[in-house]
Design a protein around this motif. Sequence first.
Motif, short mmCIF file in Angstrom:
data_model
loop_
_atom_site.label_atom_id
_atom_site.label_comp_id
_atom_site.label_asym_id
_atom_site.label_seq_id
_atom_site.Cartn_x
_atom_site.Cartn_y
_atom_site.Cartn_z
N VAL A 126 0.85 -1.20 0.00
CA VAL A 126 0.00 0.00 0.00
C VAL A 126 0.88 1.25 0.00
CG1 VAL A 126 -1.63 1.37 1.36
CG2 VAL A 126 -2.01 -1.08 1.10
N LYS A 127 1.93 1.23 0.82
CA LYS A 127 2.85 2.39 0.88
C LYS A 127 3.49 2.62 -0.48
CE LYS A 127 5.66 3.74 4.33
NZ LYS A 127 6.76 3.62 5.27
N GLY A 128 3.91 1.51 -1.12
CA GLY A 128 4.54 1.60 -2.44
C GLY A 128 3.57 2.14 -3.48
N LEU A 129 2.30 1.69 -3.39
CA LEU A 129 1.30 2.14 -4.36
C LEU A 129 0.98 3.63 -4.16
CD1 LEU A 129 -1.00 -1.00 -4.30
CD2 LEU A 129 -0.05 -0.01 -6.39
N MET A 130 0.91 4.06 -2.90
CA MET A 130 0.65 5.48 -2.64
C MET A 130 1.76 6.34 -3.22
SD MET A 130 -1.03 5.58 1.18
CE MET A 130 -1.19 7.36 1.21
N ASP A 131 2.97 5.83 -3.08
CA ASP A 131 4.12 6.53 -3.64
C ASP A 131 4.01 6.57 -5.18
OD1 ASP A 131 6.51 7.79 -3.15
OD2 ASP A 131 7.64 6.01 -3.78
N MET A 132 3.63 5.44 -5.75
CA MET A 132 3.52 5.31 -7.21
C MET A 132 2.49 6.28 -7.79
SD MET A 132 2.72 1.74 -9.10
CE MET A 132 4.07 0.75 -8.62
N VAL A 133 1.37 6.47 -7.09
CA VAL A 133 0.32 7.37 -7.60
C VAL A 133 0.45 8.79 -7.03
CG1 VAL A 133 -1.30 5.48 -8.02
CG2 VAL A 133 -1.43 6.72 -5.87
N GLN A 134 1.58 9.03 -6.38
CA GLN A 134 1.90 10.35 -5.83
C GLN A 134 0.84 10.84 -4.84
OE1 GLN A 134 2.38 12.45 -9.50
NE2 GLN A 134 3.96 11.03 -10.16
N LEU A 135 0.53 9.95 -3.90
CA LEU A 135 -0.40 10.30 -2.82
C LEU A 135 0.42 10.32 -1.53
CD1 LEU A 135 -3.47 10.78 -2.52
CD2 LEU A 135 -3.73 8.33 -2.18
N ALA A 136 0.52 11.50 -0.90
CA ALA A 136 1.42 11.65 0.25
C ALA A 136 1.02 10.73 1.41
CB ALA A 136 1.40 13.11 0.71
N GLU A 137 2.05 10.27 2.13
CA GLU A 137 1.84 9.31 3.22
C GLU A 137 0.92 9.86 4.31
OE1 GLU A 137 5.72 7.69 4.20
OE2 GLU A 137 4.76 6.57 5.84
N ARG A 138 0.88 11.22 4.42
CA ARG A 138 0.05 11.82 5.48
C ARG A 138 -1.45 11.55 5.27
NH1 ARG A 138 1.22 16.18 2.17
NH2 ARG A 138 -0.53 17.55 1.65
N PHE A 139 -1.83 11.09 4.06
CA PHE A 139 -3.25 10.81 3.81
C PHE A 139 -3.62 9.35 4.12
CE2 PHE A 139 -2.36 14.30 0.71
CZ PHE A 139 -3.12 15.27 1.36
N ALA A 140 -2.65 8.57 4.59
CA ALA A 140 -2.88 7.12 4.77
C ALA A 140 -4.11 6.82 5.63
CB ALA A 140 -1.64 6.48 5.38
N ASN A 141 -4.36 7.66 6.65
CA ASN A 141 -5.50 7.38 7.54
C ASN A 141 -6.69 8.30 7.28
OD1 ASN A 141 -4.21 5.25 8.92
ND2 ASN A 141 -2.95 6.79 9.96
N SER A 142 -6.66 9.01 6.15
CA SER A 142 -7.79 9.90 5.81
C SER A 142 -8.93 9.08 5.21
CB SER A 142 -7.35 10.94 4.79
OG SER A 142 -6.27 11.68 5.26
N TYR A 143 -10.11 9.68 5.22
CA TYR A 143 -11.28 9.07 4.59
C TYR A 143 -11.55 9.79 3.26
CZ TYR A 143 -12.05 6.58 8.90
OH TYR A 143 -11.88 5.74 9.97
#
Length: 325
Positions: A126-143
């Motif tokens: 999931v972390k790798g995919l967020m990085d791949m789609v340029q979604l910052a890690e700070r949004f990991a727990n957002s809705y």
Amino acid sequence: MALLEVKHLKKYFQVSSGILHAVDDVSFTLEEGKTLGVVGESGCGKSTLGKTIIRLTDPTSGKVIFDGKDVAGYSVKEFHKVRPDMQMIFQDPFASLDPRLTVTELIAEPMRIYKKGTKEEIYKRVKGLMDMVQLAERFANSYPHELDGGRRQRIGIARALALHPRFVVCDEPVSALDVSIQAQVLNLLQDLQKELKLTYMFITHDMSVVKHISDDIIVMYLGQIVEKSPAKELFQRQFHPYTNALLSAIPVPSLHGRKEKILIQGELSSPINPKDCCRFAGRCAYCMEQCKNSPAPPLKEVSPNHFAACHRVEEMQDVLNKAGG
Ligand code: SF4
């Protein structure tokens, strides 16, 4: 090599007043690593075509040959094994995301369903995919409701990529986004295609979007292909009056390059129990008696790999040849 071959695909729906021909005898081939643009007005059957190919709805008849195997007749259980290879990015990310799940849970969901690794392995991916789609890690727990449209669409893209697909149907993936964000998401999709060697079917009503990302384009009208061509060629010359009208609607940034917009007027035929004649006849400025009273014209090759379905295709060829087009 062709990754996908669609042959005489039909998807009909029984409605109270008859049979709705949403996709009617559609055939095309898509090579691995390429992008096929599918264009047409809303209701032309392009989204149903995408959903039928990846079996979100069952075809009425026809073949969908994916990687050499006809998956159109697969049972639900058989198709479950193919599903990771064939994914879809939806138009409205908000509607397609469960509002009760966080970004991490949403991206992890396909891997959990397919049991792709331990909890730790899935969260690492999931972390790798967020990085791949340029979604910052700070949004990991957002809705999803806490994010803007562009970020929500990045979640949709990450979910579609989670199972390492080879073929992705992108169904109007940028049409709900602001223009500035559209360009970012389109660039991202193109970068991911190169990096992951993805094959795309890109569905849109917007010709200016499809122009830059497609290798080939099919133009659909009321469930049928009316023109198909390499993208570059289609933007240089069109043989079907409907394609011509669609292209005339693209905004041109220069006054000298301005083209007269062709307004499509007249009556839209019904896709329910359609008459066997050209379905564009009620709205076509070039319509003749033959168009209304004889069977629908088949697709005819007008130049290498360029096909159009119109009774006046030879006349159009003459006009374009004389104009040196
Ligand atoms: Fe127009 Fe006739 Fe061609 Fe249909 S077949 S697009 S009605 S000219």
